[in-house]
Design an enzyme around this catalytic site. Structure first.
Site, PDB file in Angstrom:
ATOM      1  N   LYS A 114       2.920  -1.439 -71.681  1.00 39.58           N
ATOM      2  CA  LYS A 114       4.105  -0.594 -71.862  1.00 39.58           C
ATOM      3  C   LYS A 114       4.723  -0.776 -73.235  1.00 39.58           C
ATOM      4  CE  LYS A 114       5.856   0.264 -67.220  1.00 39.58           C
ATOM      5  NZ  LYS A 114       7.080   0.277 -66.409  1.00 39.58           N
ATOM      6  N   LYS A 197      -5.192   4.776 -64.320  1.00 47.61           N
ATOM      7  CA  LYS A 197      -4.461   4.735 -63.062  1.00 47.61           C
ATOM      8  C   LYS A 197      -3.629   6.013 -62.898  1.00 47.61           C
ATOM      9  CE  LYS A 197      -0.750   2.199 -62.953  1.00 47.61           C
ATOM     10  NZ  LYS A 197       0.276   1.167 -62.949  1.00 47.61           N
ATOM     11  N   LYS A 200       3.130   7.630 -62.976  1.00 54.00           N
ATOM     12  CA  LYS A 200       4.267   8.510 -63.240  1.00 54.00           C
ATOM     13  C   LYS A 200       4.340   8.879 -64.710  1.00 54.00           C
ATOM     14  CE  LYS A 200       7.221   6.511 -59.738  1.00 54.00           C
ATOM     15  NZ  LYS A 200       8.259   5.531 -59.466  1.00 54.00           N
TER      16      LYS A 200
HETATM   17  P1  AMP Z   1       6.089   2.275 -59.253  1.00 55.23           P
HETATM   18  O1  AMP Z   1       6.178   3.688 -58.902  1.00 55.23           O
HETATM   19  O2  AMP Z   1       5.395   1.988 -60.534  1.00 55.23           O
HETATM   20  O3  AMP Z   1       7.414   1.559 -59.076  1.00 55.23           O
HETATM   21  O4  AMP Z   1       5.129   1.643 -58.158  1.00 55.23           O
HETATM   22  C1  AMP Z   1       5.510   1.573 -56.818  1.00 55.23           C
HETATM   23  C2  AMP Z   1       4.414   1.011 -55.958  1.00 55.23           C
HETATM   24  O5  AMP Z   1       3.298   1.906 -55.944  1.00 55.23           O
HETATM   25  C3  AMP Z   1       3.851  -0.327 -56.428  1.00 55.23           C
HETATM   26  O6  AMP Z   1       3.573  -1.122 -55.292  1.00 55.23           O
HETATM   27  C4  AMP Z   1       2.588   0.048 -57.150  1.00 55.23           C
HETATM   28  O7  AMP Z   1       1.632  -0.979 -57.106  1.00 55.23           O
HETATM   29  C5  AMP Z   1       2.122   1.245 -56.337  1.00 55.23           C
HETATM   30  N1  AMP Z   1       1.335   2.179 -57.157  1.00 55.23           N
HETATM   31  C6  AMP Z   1       1.755   2.861 -58.248  1.00 55.23           C
HETATM   32  N2  AMP Z   1       0.760   3.599 -58.782  1.00 55.23           N
HETATM   33  C7  AMP Z   1      -0.336   3.376 -57.998  1.00 55.23           C
HETATM   34  C8  AMP Z   1      -1.688   3.850 -58.008  1.00 55.23           C
HETATM   35  N3  AMP Z   1      -2.108   4.695 -58.922  1.00 55.23           N
HETATM   36  N4  AMP Z   1      -2.516   3.415 -57.034  1.00 55.23           N
HETATM   37  C9  AMP Z   1      -2.092   2.562 -56.077  1.00 55.23           C
HETATM   38  N5  AMP Z   1      -0.833   2.076 -56.016  1.00 55.23           N
HETATM   39  C10 AMP Z   1       0.040   2.464 -56.957  1.00 55.23           C
END
Ligand code: AMP
Ligand code: TRP
Length: 330
Positions: A114, A197, A200
């Protein structure tokens, strides 16, 4: 008296929750809430580690709360709240900062990724310190289990290290948490680039399916998803795109990847993608509709978050007092 083991997890309210968040996290949260005393947190303080527009952040918190409920989290059963409303998170964060090491934080790959984007020199101090706040989130509730996607493994390892270090310096205080990372859905990749990956912050909207995308938009994104050379619907290291799409299919149905491969033997990518699009639309449409309904009544959502924060505060207060006593701050 605590009778059930605890679960804690959090998601940032930074907009556009997607299939990855659903399969890697939210879906598993719904599954564990029956068995565990569960704390699900909208981690707004974590979101602030990169610039946020206050208006947008405010709206995103509500949207996240609506999504939590729309996917099936039950506010009667699980404690749903927002991080900034329980001040103990930042207080314990400071105490843990005092035992966390610069070397440990410097090794965090998420910070490296990041901060590289805008240059490490201008990254916020909070972005660097983010994993310590995350450890505080978890340790404050003495959570046993933390359901997350694969990308959080390293952060979870730090939470475990800090719990153990604190316990050995000051005496048994914190539960050492275990990550819960399921095989299917733990790492959903971008539809337009299976080496990245699904995220967002994905630069192309074609890379992810938002939980709130309209059905036709979802269908189009799946139809346009990248595929591999060849024509057989199989998962293998040489077929990263198909492996990802099969993983999504398996994550959303009760089928195994090999069962789905069998089903599409002799059929091509086109047939498979057409069916996958319907599987995704069928799974996400009810979530989308319920989220939009819930967003019509923001007061109700605010009420749920406030009630959750009140319950969370009680547990958090008690852990913090205990921690103070251990450190000589009583
Ligand atoms: P975040 O939206 O980055 O706060 O992530 C929220 C949760 O979603 C965390 O547990 C991440 O590990 C999971 N997560 C986010 N992106 C992915 C992805 N592409 N595949 C699997 N899990 C994800
Ligand atoms: N860092 C997590 C993410 O970006 C969000 C998070 C913050 C979290 N605190 C947490 C996840 C505590 C699990 C437990 O996805």
């Amino acid at each position: 008296m605590q009778t059930k083991q605890r679960v804690f997890s959090g998601i940032q309210p930074s907009g556009a929750s997607h299939l990855g968040t659903y399969l890697g996290a939210l879906k598993n949260w719904v599954a564990v809430q029956e068995e565990y005393e569960s704390y699900f947190c909208i981690v707004d303080l974590h979101a602030l580690t990169v610039p946020q527009d206050p208006k947008v952040l405010r709206a995103n918190v509500r949207e996240m709360a609506a999504i939590f409920i729309a996917v099936g989290l039950d506010p009667e059963r699980s404690i749903i709240f927002r991080q900034s409303r329980v001040a103990e998170h930042t207080e314990l964060g400071w105490l843990l900062n005092c035992i966390a090491r610069v070397g440990e934080l410097s090794r965090m790959t998420q910070f490296k990724d990041k901060s590289q984007k805008g240059g490490a020199e201008s990254a916020s101090v909070a972005l660097y310190d983010y994993p310590v706040l995350q450890a505080a989130d978890i340790l404050l509730y003495n959570a046993h289990l933390v359901p997350v996607g694969e990308d959080q493994r390293q952060h979870l390892e730090l939470s475990r290290t800090l719990a153990r270090r604190f316990n050995s310096l000051y005496g048994e205080t914190f539960v050492v948490p275990e990550p819960m990372i399921l095989e299917t859905g733990a790492r959903v990749m971008a539809l337009d680039d299976p080496t990245r990956k699904m995220s967002k912050s994905s630069p192309t909207p074609g890379g992810y399916v938002s939980l709130l995308d309209e059905p036709d938009v979802t269908r189009r994104k799946i139809r346009r998803a990248k595929t591999d050379s060849g024509s057989e619907v199989t998962a293998s290291p040489e077929k990263p795109a198909l492996t990802n799409l099969l993983g999504i299919y398996a994550g959303l149905t009760v089928q195994s990847v090999s069962g789905i491969e069998d089903q599409y033997q002799g059929k091509g990518y086109g047939d498979f993608k057409k069916d996958l699009a319907e599987v995704v639309v069928e799974s996400l449409s009810p979530i989308r509709e319920r989220t939009l309904e819930l967003l019509d009544d923001p007061r109700e959502l605010d009420g749920i978050l406030e009630a959750g924060a009140e319950k969370a505060r009680e547990v958090a207060r008690s852990t913090l007092h205990h921690t103070w006593a251990r450190m000589g701050l009583d």
